[in-house]
Design a protein around this motif. Structure first.
Motif, PDB file in Angstrom:
ATOM      1  N   GLU A 130       0.832  -1.198   0.000  1.00  0.00           N
ATOM      2  CA  GLU A 130       0.000   0.000   0.000  1.00  0.00           C
ATOM      3  C   GLU A 130       0.868   1.249   0.000  1.00  0.00           C
ATOM      4  O   GLU A 130       2.042   1.204   0.409  1.00  0.00           O
ATOM      5  CB  GLU A 130      -0.915   0.024   1.237  1.00  0.00           C
ATOM      6  N   GLY A 131       0.294   2.358  -0.466  1.00  0.00           N
ATOM      7  CA  GLY A 131       0.973   3.642  -0.427  1.00  0.00           C
ATOM      8  C   GLY A 131       0.442   4.465   0.740  1.00  0.00           C
ATOM      9  O   GLY A 131      -0.767   4.534   0.955  1.00  0.00           O
ATOM     10  N   GLU A 132       1.336   5.076   1.488  1.00  0.00           N
ATOM     11  CA  GLU A 132       0.944   5.826   2.680  1.00  0.00           C
ATOM     12  C   GLU A 132      -0.042   6.946   2.352  1.00  0.00           C
ATOM     13  O   GLU A 132      -0.949   7.234   3.135  1.00  0.00           O
ATOM     14  CB  GLU A 132       2.194   6.423   3.338  1.00  0.00           C
ATOM     15  N   LYS A 133       0.088   7.556   1.166  1.00  0.00           N
ATOM     16  CA  LYS A 133      -0.745   8.701   0.805  1.00  0.00           C
ATOM     17  C   LYS A 133      -1.732   8.376  -0.306  1.00  0.00           C
ATOM     18  O   LYS A 133      -2.164   9.264  -1.042  1.00  0.00           O
ATOM     19  CB  LYS A 133       0.150   9.870   0.394  1.00  0.00           C
ATOM     20  N   ASP A 134      -2.105   7.119  -0.427  1.00  0.00           N
ATOM     21  CA  ASP A 134      -3.031   6.689  -1.478  1.00  0.00           C
ATOM     22  C   ASP A 134      -4.406   7.303  -1.237  1.00  0.00           C
ATOM     23  O   ASP A 134      -5.042   7.052  -0.211  1.00  0.00           O
ATOM     24  CB  ASP A 134      -3.128   5.156  -1.484  1.00  0.00           C
ATOM     25  N   ASP A 135      -4.883   8.101  -2.195  1.00  0.00           N
ATOM     26  CA  ASP A 135      -6.193   8.732  -2.061  1.00  0.00           C
ATOM     27  C   ASP A 135      -7.253   8.057  -2.922  1.00  0.00           C
ATOM     28  O   ASP A 135      -8.368   8.554  -3.061  1.00  0.00           O
ATOM     29  CB  ASP A 135      -6.116  10.219  -2.410  1.00  0.00           C
ATOM     30  N   ILE A 136      -6.919   6.905  -3.498  1.00  0.00           N
ATOM     31  CA  ILE A 136      -7.885   6.141  -4.286  1.00  0.00           C
ATOM     32  C   ILE A 136      -8.249   4.841  -3.570  1.00  0.00           C
ATOM     33  O   ILE A 136      -9.422   4.556  -3.349  1.00  0.00           O
ATOM     34  CB  ILE A 136      -7.340   5.868  -5.701  1.00  0.00           C
ATOM     35  N   SER A 137      -7.249   4.043  -3.220  1.00  0.00           N
ATOM     36  CA  SER A 137      -7.472   2.869  -2.366  1.00  0.00           C
ATOM     37  C   SER A 137      -6.867   3.195  -1.004  1.00  0.00           C
ATOM     38  O   SER A 137      -5.652   3.135  -0.821  1.00  0.00           O
ATOM     39  CB  SER A 137      -6.806   1.622  -2.964  1.00  0.00           C
ATOM     40  N   ARG A 190       3.348 -14.753   4.676  1.00  0.00           N
ATOM     41  CA  ARG A 190       2.576 -13.552   4.375  1.00  0.00           C
ATOM     42  C   ARG A 190       3.373 -12.312   4.777  1.00  0.00           C
ATOM     43  O   ARG A 190       4.107 -12.303   5.771  1.00  0.00           O
ATOM     44  CB  ARG A 190       1.218 -13.565   5.072  1.00  0.00           C
ATOM     45  N   VAL A 191       3.222 -11.236   3.983  1.00  0.00           N
ATOM     46  CA  VAL A 191       3.944  -9.983   4.211  1.00  0.00           C
ATOM     47  C   VAL A 191       3.022  -8.817   3.882  1.00  0.00           C
ATOM     48  O   VAL A 191       2.262  -8.875   2.903  1.00  0.00           O
ATOM     49  CB  VAL A 191       5.205  -9.877   3.312  1.00  0.00           C
ATOM     50  N   HIS A 192       3.088  -7.768   4.719  1.00  0.00           N
ATOM     51  CA  HIS A 192       2.395  -6.520   4.384  1.00  0.00           C
ATOM     52  C   HIS A 192       3.416  -5.395   4.414  1.00  0.00           C
ATOM     53  O   HIS A 192       4.225  -5.297   5.339  1.00  0.00           O
ATOM     54  CB  HIS A 192       1.266  -6.229   5.379  1.00  0.00           C
ATOM     55  N   TYR A 193       3.375  -4.538   3.393  1.00  0.00           N
ATOM     56  CA  TYR A 193       4.343  -3.444   3.316  1.00  0.00           C
ATOM     57  C   TYR A 193       3.640  -2.143   2.929  1.00  0.00           C
ATOM     58  O   TYR A 193       2.840  -2.110   1.985  1.00  0.00           O
ATOM     59  CB  TYR A 193       5.430  -3.760   2.284  1.00  0.00           C
ATOM     60  N   VAL A 194       3.928  -1.082   3.674  1.00  0.00           N
ATOM     61  CA  VAL A 194       3.423   0.255   3.371  1.00  0.00           C
ATOM     62  C   VAL A 194       4.593   1.117   2.922  1.00  0.00           C
ATOM     63  O   VAL A 194       5.555   1.297   3.670  1.00  0.00           O
ATOM     64  CB  VAL A 194       2.735   0.894   4.590  1.00  0.00           C
ATOM     65  N   GLN A 195       4.503   1.649   1.707  1.00  0.00           N
ATOM     66  CA  GLN A 195       5.556   2.519   1.190  1.00  0.00           C
ATOM     67  C   GLN A 195       5.296   3.964   1.639  1.00  0.00           C
ATOM     68  O   GLN A 195       4.240   4.530   1.357  1.00  0.00           O
ATOM     69  CB  GLN A 195       5.611   2.457  -0.331  1.00  0.00           C
ATOM     70  N   LYS A 196       6.238   4.524   2.339  1.00  0.00           N
ATOM     71  CA  LYS A 196       6.105   5.883   2.847  1.00  0.00           C
ATOM     72  C   LYS A 196       6.109   6.906   1.706  1.00  0.00           C
ATOM     73  O   LYS A 196       6.788   6.740   0.696  1.00  0.00           O
ATOM     74  CB  LYS A 196       7.252   6.207   3.819  1.00  0.00           C
ATOM     75  N   ASP A 197       5.344   7.964   1.914  1.00  0.00           N
ATOM     76  CA  ASP A 197       5.390   9.161   1.053  1.00  0.00           C
ATOM     77  C   ASP A 197       5.047   8.914  -0.407  1.00  0.00           C
ATOM     78  O   ASP A 197       5.530   9.637  -1.289  1.00  0.00           O
ATOM     79  CB  ASP A 197       6.773   9.821   1.137  1.00  0.00           C
ATOM     80  N   VAL A 198       4.207   7.918  -0.711  1.00  0.00           N
ATOM     81  CA  VAL A 198       3.756   7.754  -2.098  1.00  0.00           C
ATOM     82  C   VAL A 198       2.230   7.672  -2.130  1.00  0.00           C
ATOM     83  O   VAL A 198       1.587   7.226  -1.184  1.00  0.00           O
ATOM     84  CB  VAL A 198       4.351   6.496  -2.782  1.00  0.00           C
ATOM     85  N   GLY A 199       1.678   8.133  -3.238  1.00  0.00           N
ATOM     86  CA  GLY A 199       0.247   8.022  -3.458  1.00  0.00           C
ATOM     87  C   GLY A 199      -0.081   6.764  -4.235  1.00  0.00           C
ATOM     88  O   GLY A 199       0.713   5.816  -4.270  1.00  0.00           O
ATOM     89  N   HIS A 200      -1.236   6.778  -4.888  1.00  0.00           N
ATOM     90  CA  HIS A 200      -1.713   5.570  -5.558  1.00  0.00           C
ATOM     91  C   HIS A 200      -0.750   5.096  -6.641  1.00  0.00           C
ATOM     92  O   HIS A 200      -0.371   3.922  -6.677  1.00  0.00           O
ATOM     93  CB  HIS A 200      -3.091   5.838  -6.160  1.00  0.00           C
ATOM     94  N   TYR A 201      -0.348   5.995  -7.530  1.00  0.00           N
ATOM     95  CA  TYR A 201       0.487   5.577  -8.651  1.00  0.00           C
ATOM     96  C   TYR A 201       1.913   5.266  -8.221  1.00  0.00           C
ATOM     97  O   TYR A 201       2.620   4.518  -8.900  1.00  0.00           O
ATOM     98  CB  TYR A 201       0.445   6.634  -9.758  1.00  0.00           C
TER      99      TYR A 201
END
Length: 441
Positions: free
Chosen positions: A369-376, A396-407
């Motif tokens: 996921e993206g930290e700043k995702d405004d779509i999902s 299983r792994v979950h990862y949040v990418q800092k400082d990125v939006g949806h794209y």
């Protein structure tokens, strides 16, 4: 109109008349046709004012006229399907040519293979990756950067969805159930031992496909499944575009945004969600940004800054190229995913059979996921882990990418430097710990 990955709808009447809904595509085509003479005149005028024999060509006035003509032509044209433009890559420090091949095809999709022409066999096999591209308005080439990032260390395949206006009505319908079956069939074609990546919108149908395969003990199950920025549970941290679906209801979308493909397109009389409405939805989400970008294009054309002009052209040639979606796919997706939340509620069905992610045992799971995702919104993709309760924690792994939006979840510098290496490591680990069918039974 567009919802979630589909974007945000432009302003429309609360209830459009049936005649307006039926004819809006036809009116759009008439508008495009009426602008052809003006575009031709703009092209001719641009050539005149760029001609070195014209004394005005080097003046501020001449450059402004030529720039204005180019800007008019670019903002009024219909953009065709972009090319992949991925002719080579680097594998183990060696540049090798890449050939794009179609290895499977049905009316609404082709499966493409980016065949790297290696001069000698690799010492160790690299992961085979099936990238399932979004069917949400843009062509699969929107993931050019995604493919390019994976090519050096992976054997890459991708879904190339068809523009619905180019598919004759005689070829039949295409809905979310068909989408799921296409994904399963493609994994059968690849014969197992593949890692599937769902980018954004296809997270739901890919999760459904893998759930069905696991429930049926399908021997061609993928080794791993990576879901990136997908709307698995839009009740979590809902965005403005998520809320729109529940506010309007499925009947509003059916009555206001579905139109028939006009003549002379091959899909004449097919019910579709038109690409030009999709594009209006995309642009309206960040209208000021797009206006500023075109103001800068005009300024850079006048200044003769070729590099900045090329960057603008490259981005907007892709961004403004859109495809139609079949009405049944669009409406079923909006209804099940964004209005009824059928999958996270355990209510989703496929051809009369339940879709149960808790049946997934053999497939490793990664969510991004993206930290700043405004779509999902943040947490919507992570919800997959709660649904896939039978997958061991070690797989299983979950990862949040800092400082990125949806794209930024699937493209850009952070994607290449931070997300791709993590996904690649996850795939290698998943392959080493992959359970067999016999063991799972």
């Amino acid at each position: 109109m567009p919802i979630g990955e589909f974007g945000r709808p432009p302003e429309l009447p609360t209830e459009a008349s049936p005649a307006l809904t039926t004819n809006m595509y036809w009116m759009y085509e008439m508008g495009q046709a009426s602008l052809n003479p003006a575009r031709a005149l703009a092209d001719m005028t641009k050539l005149v004012f760029e001609n070195p024999l014209n004394p005005f060509a080097t003046t501020e006035f001449g450059k402004s006229v030529a720039a204005g003509c180019e800007l008019f032509e670019r903002t009024t044209r219909r953009y065709g399907k972009p090319e992949w433009r991925l002719h080579e890559t680097e594998v183990n420090g060696v540049r090798v040519p890449v050939e794009v091949k179609t290895i499977w095809e049905k009316p609404f999709c082709r499966l493409l293979h980016f065949d790297r022409k290696l001069s000698q066999p690799l010492r160790e096999p690299q992961p085979r990756v099936l990238i399932v591209a979004p069917m949400s308005g843009h062509y699969a080439t929107l993931l050019r950067g995604t493919v390019e990032a994976f090519l050096p260390g992976h054997d890459v395949y991708i879904t190339d969805w068809s523009d619905a206006r180019m598919v004759p009505v005689a070829q039949g319908r295409f809905d979310l159930d068909d989408y799921i079956e296409y994904v399963i069939e493609m994994m059968h074609v690849l014969g197992g031992n593949v890692h599937v990546i769902a980018v954004c919108q296809p997270a739901v149908p890919v999760l459904a496909a893998v759930s069905i395969m696991e429930a049926e003990k399908d021997p061609y199950f993928p080794t791993s499944m990576t879901l990136m920025g997908g709307p698995i549970d839009t009740r979590r941290n809902p965005t403005a575009v998520n809320n729109l679906a529940e506010e309007k209801g499925i009947d509003w979308f059916r009555n206001n945004v579905i139109s028939k493909v006009p003549f002379p397109h091959p899909g004449f009389m097919r019910d579709v969600y038109p690409g030009f409405l999709q594009l209006t939805g995309f642009v309206s989400m960040n209208l000021d940004r797009h206006v500023d970008a075109h103001k800068r294009l005009f300024s850079n054309l006048v200044k003769g800054d070729g590099d900045l002009v090329d960057k603008h052209v490259e981005f907007y040639d892709e961004y403004l190229a859109v495809m139609d979606l079949t009405a049944e796919f669009y409406l079923q997706t909006v209804d099940l995913v964004f209005v009824k939340h059928a999958l996270p509620k355990g209510e989703m069905m496929h051809r009369g059979k339940p879709v149960d992610p808790s049946k997934i045992e053999r497939v490793a799971l990664m969510t991004v996921e993206g930290e700043k995702d405004d779509i999902s919104g943040l947490g919507q993709t992570e919800a997959t882990h709660g649904l896939c309760s039978a997958i061991p924690d070690s797989r299983r792994v979950h990862y949040v990418q800092k400082d990125v939006g949806h794209y930024g979840v699937f493209n850009g510098s952070r994607f290449k430097s931070e997300i791709v290496p993590r996904i690649s490591d996850f795939m290698h680990s998943a392959a080493l710990s992959k359970p067999s069918l016999v063991a799972a039974e």
